[in-house]
Design a protein around this motif. Structure first.
Motif, PDB file in Angstrom:
ATOM      1  N   VAL A  37      50.194-123.937   1.955  1.00 18.60           N
ATOM      2  CA  VAL A  37      51.102-124.600   2.882  1.00 18.60           C
ATOM      3  C   VAL A  37      52.354-123.752   3.109  1.00 18.60           C
ATOM      4  N   LEU A  38      52.939-123.261   2.023  1.00 17.47           N
ATOM      5  CA  LEU A  38      54.155-122.456   2.153  1.00 17.47           C
ATOM      6  C   LEU A  38      53.880-121.164   2.920  1.00 17.47           C
ATOM      7  N   ALA A  39      52.744-120.539   2.642  1.00 13.90           N
ATOM      8  CA  ALA A  39      52.416-119.293   3.345  1.00 13.90           C
ATOM      9  C   ALA A  39      52.324-119.514   4.849  1.00 13.90           C
ATOM     10  N   GLU A  40      51.751-120.656   5.245  1.00 17.23           N
ATOM     11  CA  GLU A  40      51.610-120.948   6.669  1.00 17.23           C
ATOM     12  C   GLU A  40      52.954-121.307   7.294  1.00 17.23           C
ATOM     13  N   ARG A  41      53.714-122.170   6.644  1.00 19.24           N
ATOM     14  CA  ARG A  41      54.972-122.639   7.236  1.00 19.24           C
ATOM     15  C   ARG A  41      56.028-121.536   7.274  1.00 19.24           C
ATOM     16  N   LEU A  42      55.982-120.638   6.275  1.00 20.02           N
ATOM     17  CA  LEU A  42      56.980-119.567   6.215  1.00 20.02           C
ATOM     18  C   LEU A  42      56.493-118.275   6.858  1.00 20.02           C
ATOM     19  N   ALA A  43      55.242-118.283   7.342  1.00 24.77           N
ATOM     20  CA  ALA A  43      54.650-117.081   7.937  1.00 24.77           C
ATOM     21  C   ALA A  43      54.825-115.883   7.013  1.00 24.77           C
ATOM     22  N   LEU A  44      54.414-116.077   5.747  1.00 26.10           N
ATOM     23  CA  LEU A  44      54.582-115.013   4.764  1.00 26.10           C
ATOM     24  C   LEU A  44      53.754-113.791   5.147  1.00 26.10           C
ATOM     25  N   PRO A  45      54.285-112.600   4.943  1.00 25.75           N
ATOM     26  CA  PRO A  45      53.535-111.386   5.296  1.00 25.75           C
ATOM     27  C   PRO A  45      52.340-111.185   4.382  1.00 25.75           C
ATOM     28  N   THR A  46      51.354-110.501   4.882  1.00 23.93           N
ATOM     29  CA  THR A  46      50.193-110.144   4.070  1.00 23.93           C
ATOM     30  C   THR A  46      50.635-109.221   2.939  1.00 23.93           C
ATOM     31  N   PRO A  47      50.285-109.520   1.685  1.00 21.56           N
ATOM     32  CA  PRO A  47      50.684-108.634   0.585  1.00 21.56           C
ATOM     33  C   PRO A  47      50.119-107.234   0.792  1.00 21.56           C
ATOM     34  N   PRO A  48      50.839-106.210   0.361  1.00 19.14           N
ATOM     35  CA  PRO A  48      50.322-104.844   0.509  1.00 19.14           C
ATOM     36  C   PRO A  48      49.075-104.639  -0.337  1.00 19.14           C
ATOM     37  N   PRO A  49      48.183-103.765   0.110  1.00 18.71           N
ATOM     38  CA  PRO A  49      46.973-103.486  -0.667  1.00 18.71           C
ATOM     39  C   PRO A  49      47.325-103.045  -2.090  1.00 18.71           C
ATOM     40  N   GLY A  50      46.618-103.608  -3.060  1.00 21.06           N
ATOM     41  CA  GLY A  50      46.844-103.235  -4.449  1.00 21.06           C
ATOM     42  C   GLY A  50      47.832-104.116  -5.182  1.00 21.06           C
ATOM     43  N   GLU A  51      48.530-105.003  -4.461  1.00 20.04           N
ATOM     44  CA  GLU A  51      49.494-105.863  -5.148  1.00 20.04           C
ATOM     45  C   GLU A  51      48.770-106.963  -5.900  1.00 20.04           C
ATOM     46  N   PRO A  52      49.042-107.124  -7.205  1.00 18.56           N
ATOM     47  CA  PRO A  52      48.377-108.170  -7.981  1.00 18.56           C
ATOM     48  C   PRO A  52      48.750-109.567  -7.487  1.00 18.56           C
ATOM     49  N   SER A  53      47.851-110.498  -7.729  1.00 15.40           N
ATOM     50  CA  SER A  53      48.078-111.895  -7.390  1.00 15.40           C
ATOM     51  C   SER A  53      47.368-112.745  -8.443  1.00 15.40           C
ATOM     52  N   PRO A  54      47.537-114.067  -8.402  1.00 15.30           N
ATOM     53  CA  PRO A  54      46.790-114.894  -9.361  1.00 15.30           C
ATOM     54  C   PRO A  54      45.281-114.708  -9.280  1.00 15.30           C
ATOM     55  N   TYR A  55      44.788-114.164  -8.171  1.00 18.20           N
ATOM     56  CA  TYR A  55      43.339-114.052  -7.960  1.00 18.20           C
ATOM     57  C   TYR A  55      42.848-112.608  -8.044  1.00 18.20           C
ATOM     58  N   SER A  56      43.639-111.731  -8.632  1.00 25.57           N
ATOM     59  CA  SER A  56      43.300-110.308  -8.662  1.00 25.57           C
ATOM     60  C   SER A  56      42.045-109.991  -9.469  1.00 25.57           C
ATOM     61  N   MET A  57      41.637-110.916 -10.346  1.00 18.51           N
ATOM     62  CA  MET A  57      40.437-110.684 -11.148  1.00 18.51           C
ATOM     63  C   MET A  57      39.380-111.743 -10.859  1.00 18.51           C
ATOM     64  N   SER A  58      39.409-112.302  -9.648  1.00 16.83           N
ATOM     65  CA  SER A  58      38.460-113.365  -9.313  1.00 16.83           C
ATOM     66  C   SER A  58      37.058-112.837  -9.020  1.00 16.83           C
ATOM     67  N   ASP A  59      36.934-111.538  -8.818  1.00 12.54           N
ATOM     68  CA  ASP A  59      35.620-110.912  -8.597  1.00 12.54           C
ATOM     69  C   ASP A  59      35.056-110.527  -9.958  1.00 12.54           C
ATOM     70  N   ALA A  60      34.124-111.324 -10.465  1.00 11.40           N
ATOM     71  CA  ALA A  60      33.605-111.130 -11.819  1.00 11.40           C
ATOM     72  C   ALA A  60      32.912-109.782 -11.979  1.00 11.40           C
ATOM     73  N   GLU A  61      32.154-109.351 -10.980  1.00  8.74           N
ATOM     74  CA  GLU A  61      31.435-108.078 -11.089  1.00  8.74           C
ATOM     75  C   GLU A  61      32.418-106.914 -11.189  1.00  8.74           C
ATOM     76  N   ARG A  62      33.439-106.932 -10.355  1.00 12.37           N
ATOM     77  CA  ARG A  62      34.426-105.851 -10.393  1.00 12.37           C
ATOM     78  C   ARG A  62      35.176-105.860 -11.725  1.00 12.37           C
ATOM     79  N   THR A  63      35.556-107.046 -12.190  1.00 11.52           N
ATOM     80  CA  THR A  63      36.283-107.139 -13.455  1.00 11.52           C
ATOM     81  C   THR A  63      35.429-106.641 -14.616  1.00 11.52           C
TER      82      THR A  63
END
Length: 293
Positions: free
Chosen positions: A177-203
């Motif tokens: 909701v906040l990302a949409e209402r605040l029009a947050l910019p797309t994070p730069p490639p390589g920036e960690p996030s809570p979901y940075s390890m959500s790809d089990a095969e890659r991890t």
């Protein structure tokens, strides 16, 4: 949306400042968050096979979880070290350990530290645990190598990381909701996030590249629940980075903008039971890996 270049040093400094600023809010929310978090702590302890007398490191302990629970498992002959990037989190975890643990529990030493450059004895731990902390490492393989270095031969890493945002509504719905209402910019490639390890095969590939063996990545559900939508709004108001609140004020004239918080409340109404309770079961990946014997 615009994209900027990722700067690891700036990212870590911002993370440190944010978690310091949010530490008091997380303490306020400790009991409510543990409605879902405690089940994951118990799972990590089981995956690590912890027993009395062991030496355990907790990475990204926040205000002390799962370090305090681990201290009760390994007992007075064990030893627990906990690290966190934010000094205010360290201070709270240290105070909690002093207040909540007794003679039947292991001593807990809490330090400020960065997972990618652990200043700890090589081979000094039987197990390393981390509950929703490793995803913020800038260099995953470097972080996993640092963890492997402090484990004894045959030692175990047991960690939880978030799955995809859609499966983790406790943390993802309000931010969307906040990302949409605040029009947050797309994070730069390589920036960690809570979901940075959500790809089990890659991890798994990253863990093996760091020297781990017997890698297993399975799923678990953190059974979060809230009394009503107002409690979800309270969670986001209390535990959001101050920069986001400042952006709400700048864009809408007031950090208490009613339309923003009403939208966050609506984002979880589909999870409401007939009794009004909001149930937000959130998918997490559970990592278990060992160092070569």
């Amino acid at each position: 949306m615009t994209t900027t270049e990722f700067e690891p040093g700036r990212f870590k400094a911002t993370q440190r400042a944010n978690w310091n600023a949010m530490s008091g809010g997380w303490l306020t929310w400790q009991d409510k968050f543990e409605r879902g978090g405690a089940a994951i702590s118990a799972r990590l302890i089981a995956e690590a096979g912890l027993r009395p007398g062991q030496r355990v490191l907790d990475i990204g302990t926040g205000i002390g979880e799962p370090a305090l629970r681990v201290a009760r498992v390994v007992g007075p002959t064990g030893r627990v070290t906990a690290i966190d990037l934010a000094e205010e989190m360290v201070a709270i975890a240290t105070a909690r350990a002093a207040d909540e643990l007794g003679e039947a529990d292991a001593p807990v030493e809490v330090r400020q530290g960065d997972v990618e450059s652990l200043d700890l004895p090589e081979g000094g731990y039987d197990a390393v645990l981390s509950r929703w902390g490793l995803m913020f490492a800038v260099d995953h393989i470097a972080a996993f190598r640092a963890v492997a270095a402090v484990l004894r031969p045959g030692g175990t890493l047991a960690a939880s990381v978030w799955g995809e945002p859609a499966g983790a509504p406790m943390i993802s719905r309000g931010f969307r909701v906040l990302a949409e209402r605040l029009a947050l910019p797309t994070p730069p490639p390589g920036e960690p996030s809570p979901y940075s390890m959500s790809d089990a095969e890659r991890t798994e590939l990253e863990l093996r590249a760091a020297g781990f063996t017997d890698v297993e990545i399975t799923e678990a559900i953190a059974p979060f629940w809230l009394t009503d939508t107002a409690e979800y709004v309270e969670f986001y108001r209390t535990c959001s980075p101050p920069g986001l609140l400042a952006m709400i004020e700048e864009r809408f004239g007031n950090a208490d903008d009613p339309d923003t918080w009403a939208a966050i409340a609506r984002s979880v109404t589909e999870f409401r039971d007939p009794d009004g309770v909001i149930r937000l079961p959130s998918r997490t990946l559970v990592i278990r890996a060992t160092t070569p014997s």
